[in-house]
Design a protein around this motif. Structure first.
Motif, PDB file in Angstrom:
ATOM      1  N   CYS A 280      79.592  69.196  44.032  1.00 55.96           N
ATOM      2  CA  CYS A 280      79.698  67.772  44.303  1.00 55.96           C
ATOM      3  C   CYS A 280      80.231  67.079  43.046  1.00 55.96           C
ATOM      4  CB  CYS A 280      78.325  67.217  44.683  1.00 55.96           C
ATOM      5  SG  CYS A 280      78.369  65.498  45.210  1.00 55.96           S
ATOM      6  N   ALA A 281      81.250  66.265  43.204  1.00 58.11           N
ATOM      7  CA  ALA A 281      81.859  65.587  42.058  1.00 58.11           C
ATOM      8  C   ALA A 281      82.340  64.202  42.460  1.00 58.11           C
ATOM      9  CB  ALA A 281      83.030  66.407  41.516  1.00 58.11           C
ATOM     10  N   ASP A 282      82.474  63.339  41.465  1.00 56.79           N
ATOM     11  CA  ASP A 282      83.040  62.013  41.680  1.00 56.79           C
ATOM     12  C   ASP A 282      84.549  62.176  41.843  1.00 56.79           C
ATOM     13  OD1 ASP A 282      84.486  59.512  40.539  1.00 56.79           O
ATOM     14  OD2 ASP A 282      82.438  58.820  40.921  1.00 56.79           O
ATOM     15  N   PRO A 283      85.134  61.665  42.930  1.00 60.16           N
ATOM     16  CA  PRO A 283      86.565  61.863  43.163  1.00 60.16           C
ATOM     17  C   PRO A 283      87.483  61.177  42.152  1.00 60.16           C
ATOM     18  CG  PRO A 283      85.588  60.558  44.935  1.00 60.16           C
ATOM     19  CD  PRO A 283      84.480  60.967  44.030  1.00 60.16           C
ATOM     20  N   VAL A 284      86.979  60.183  41.427  1.00 62.81           N
ATOM     21  CA  VAL A 284      87.811  59.483  40.456  1.00 62.81           C
ATOM     22  C   VAL A 284      87.653  60.080  39.060  1.00 62.81           C
ATOM     23  CG1 VAL A 284      88.286  57.258  39.371  1.00 62.81           C
ATOM     24  CG2 VAL A 284      87.730  57.349  41.803  1.00 62.81           C
ATOM     25  N   SER A 285      86.411  60.168  38.589  1.00 61.17           N
ATOM     26  CA  SER A 285      86.173  60.650  37.223  1.00 61.17           C
ATOM     27  C   SER A 285      86.058  62.175  37.130  1.00 61.17           C
ATOM     28  CB  SER A 285      84.893  60.025  36.665  1.00 61.17           C
ATOM     29  OG  SER A 285      83.759  60.526  37.361  1.00 61.17           O
ATOM     30  N   ARG A 286      85.859  62.835  38.272  1.00 62.06           N
ATOM     31  CA  ARG A 286      85.655  64.281  38.361  1.00 62.06           C
ATOM     32  C   ARG A 286      84.362  64.744  37.678  1.00 62.06           C
ATOM     33  NH1 ARG A 286      90.777  67.729  39.380  1.00 62.06           N
ATOM     34  NH2 ARG A 286      92.074  66.229  40.409  1.00 62.06           N
ATOM     35  N   GLU A 287      83.433  63.827  37.475  1.00 65.10           N
ATOM     36  CA  GLU A 287      82.148  64.188  36.897  1.00 65.10           C
ATOM     37  C   GLU A 287      81.289  64.881  37.941  1.00 65.10           C
ATOM     38  OE1 GLU A 287      80.103  60.985  34.965  1.00 65.10           O
ATOM     39  OE2 GLU A 287      81.870  60.412  33.832  1.00 65.10           O
ATOM     40  N   LEU A 288      80.571  65.911  37.502  1.00 63.96           N
ATOM     41  CA  LEU A 288      79.676  66.657  38.372  1.00 63.96           C
ATOM     42  C   LEU A 288      78.523  65.767  38.804  1.00 63.96           C
ATOM     43  CD1 LEU A 288      79.604  69.584  39.353  1.00 63.96           C
ATOM     44  CD2 LEU A 288      78.094  70.107  37.453  1.00 63.96           C
ATOM     45  N   LEU A 289      78.188  65.799  40.098  1.00 66.63           N
ATOM     46  CA  LEU A 289      77.114  64.985  40.661  1.00 66.63           C
ATOM     47  C   LEU A 289      76.105  65.899  41.362  1.00 66.63           C
ATOM     48  CD1 LEU A 289      79.285  62.213  42.396  1.00 66.63           C
ATOM     49  CD2 LEU A 289      78.067  62.018  40.215  1.00 66.63           C
ATOM     50  N   PRO A 290      74.887  65.407  41.583  1.00 63.51           N
ATOM     51  CA  PRO A 290      73.932  66.199  42.374  1.00 63.51           C
ATOM     52  C   PRO A 290      74.442  66.361  43.802  1.00 63.51           C
ATOM     53  CG  PRO A 290      72.875  64.230  41.424  1.00 63.51           C
ATOM     54  CD  PRO A 290      74.325  64.160  41.097  1.00 63.51           C
ATOM     55  N   ASP A 291      74.123  67.499  44.442  1.00 68.87           N
ATOM     56  CA  ASP A 291      74.572  67.749  45.816  1.00 68.87           C
ATOM     57  C   ASP A 291      74.156  66.649  46.780  1.00 68.87           C
ATOM     58  OD1 ASP A 291      76.075  70.008  45.508  1.00 68.87           O
ATOM     59  OD2 ASP A 291      74.496  71.404  46.103  1.00 68.87           O
ATOM     60  N   SER A 292      73.029  66.017  46.529  1.00 67.33           N
ATOM     61  CA  SER A 292      72.557  64.957  47.421  1.00 67.33           C
ATOM     62  C   SER A 292      73.557  63.807  47.517  1.00 67.33           C
ATOM     63  CB  SER A 292      71.199  64.434  46.951  1.00 67.33           C
ATOM     64  OG  SER A 292      71.301  63.888  45.652  1.00 67.33           O
ATOM     65  N   ARG A 293      74.378  63.610  46.501  1.00 70.96           N
ATOM     66  CA  ARG A 293      75.384  62.539  46.525  1.00 70.96           C
ATOM     67  C   ARG A 293      76.533  62.868  47.475  1.00 70.96           C
ATOM     68  NH1 ARG A 293      75.688  59.426  41.648  1.00 70.96           N
ATOM     69  NH2 ARG A 293      77.394  58.350  42.684  1.00 70.96           N
ATOM     70  N   CYS A 294      76.737  64.149  47.765  1.00 68.56           N
ATOM     71  CA  CYS A 294      77.785  64.544  48.711  1.00 68.56           C
ATOM     72  C   CYS A 294      77.235  64.686  50.126  1.00 68.56           C
ATOM     73  CB  CYS A 294      78.412  65.874  48.288  1.00 68.56           C
ATOM     74  SG  CYS A 294      79.536  65.712  46.889  1.00 68.56           S
ATOM     75  N   ARG A 295      75.959  64.959  50.263  1.00 66.57           N
ATOM     76  CA  ARG A 295      75.353  65.139  51.584  1.00 66.57           C
ATOM     77  C   ARG A 295      75.119  63.822  52.292  1.00 66.57           C
ATOM     78  NH1 ARG A 295      71.319  69.168  49.178  1.00 66.57           N
ATOM     79  NH2 ARG A 295      72.598  71.028  49.020  1.00 66.57           N
ATOM     80  N   SER A 296      75.044  62.737  51.566  1.00 64.77           N
ATOM     81  CA  SER A 296      74.854  61.421  52.189  1.00 64.77           C
ATOM     82  C   SER A 296      76.097  61.067  52.989  1.00 64.77           C
ATOM     83  CB  SER A 296      74.632  60.352  51.114  1.00 64.77           C
ATOM     84  OG  SER A 296      73.510  60.674  50.332  1.00 64.77           O
ATOM     85  N   GLY A 297      75.935  60.352  54.049  1.00 62.05           N
ATOM     86  CA  GLY A 297      77.084  59.941  54.868  1.00 62.05           C
ATOM     87  C   GLY A 297      77.563  61.086  55.731  1.00 62.05           C
ATOM     88  N   SER A 298      78.833  61.451  55.632  1.00 65.19           N
ATOM     89  CA  SER A 298      79.427  62.448  56.525  1.00 65.19           C
ATOM     90  C   SER A 298      79.167  63.878  56.090  1.00 65.19           C
ATOM     91  CB  SER A 298      80.942  62.232  56.604  1.00 65.19           C
ATOM     92  OG  SER A 298      81.546  62.576  55.375  1.00 65.19           O
TER      93      SER A 298
END
Length: 97
Positions: free
Chosen positions: A34-52
């Motif tokens: 899971c990563a921020d699409p703009v900064s490419r910083e690594l994010l927790p998986d929960s940030r990608c599981r939210s929404g779709s």
């Protein structure tokens, strides 16, 4: 003469095993993070599981496929899963991003 057949059969079986292993490697899923699409910083998986589940509006993150992580940022892969194939015989380990 029977000994020769045994050798060729062994070689044939070894070749079939190698072919099966390489096909399995090509069919594997690429690593995803899971990563921020703009900064490419690594994010927790929960940030990608939210929404779709693949980077919906709720979490702010999007899955990044393949590549590596260095200093908390992803690189060498792609946010497009179809652009990345997992390494194997004759396969590339990364895609465009």
């Amino acid at each position: 003469m029977g000994r020769r057949r045994l050798r060729s059969g062994t070689v044939l079986l070894g070749g079939v095993g190698l072919l099966a292993a390489s096909l399995a490697a090509c069919g594997s899923e690429p690593d995803k993070r899971c990563a921020d699409p703009v900064s490419r910083e690594l994010l927790p998986d929960s940030r990608c599981r939210s929404g779709s589940g693949s980077g919906g509006s709720g979490g702010g993150g999007k899955y990044y496929y393949g590549g590596t992580v260095s200093d908390g940022k992803v690189s060498g892969g792609s946010f497009d899963k179809s652009a990345v194939t997992r390494g194997g015989f004759g396969k590339s380990g990364s895609g465009g991003g």
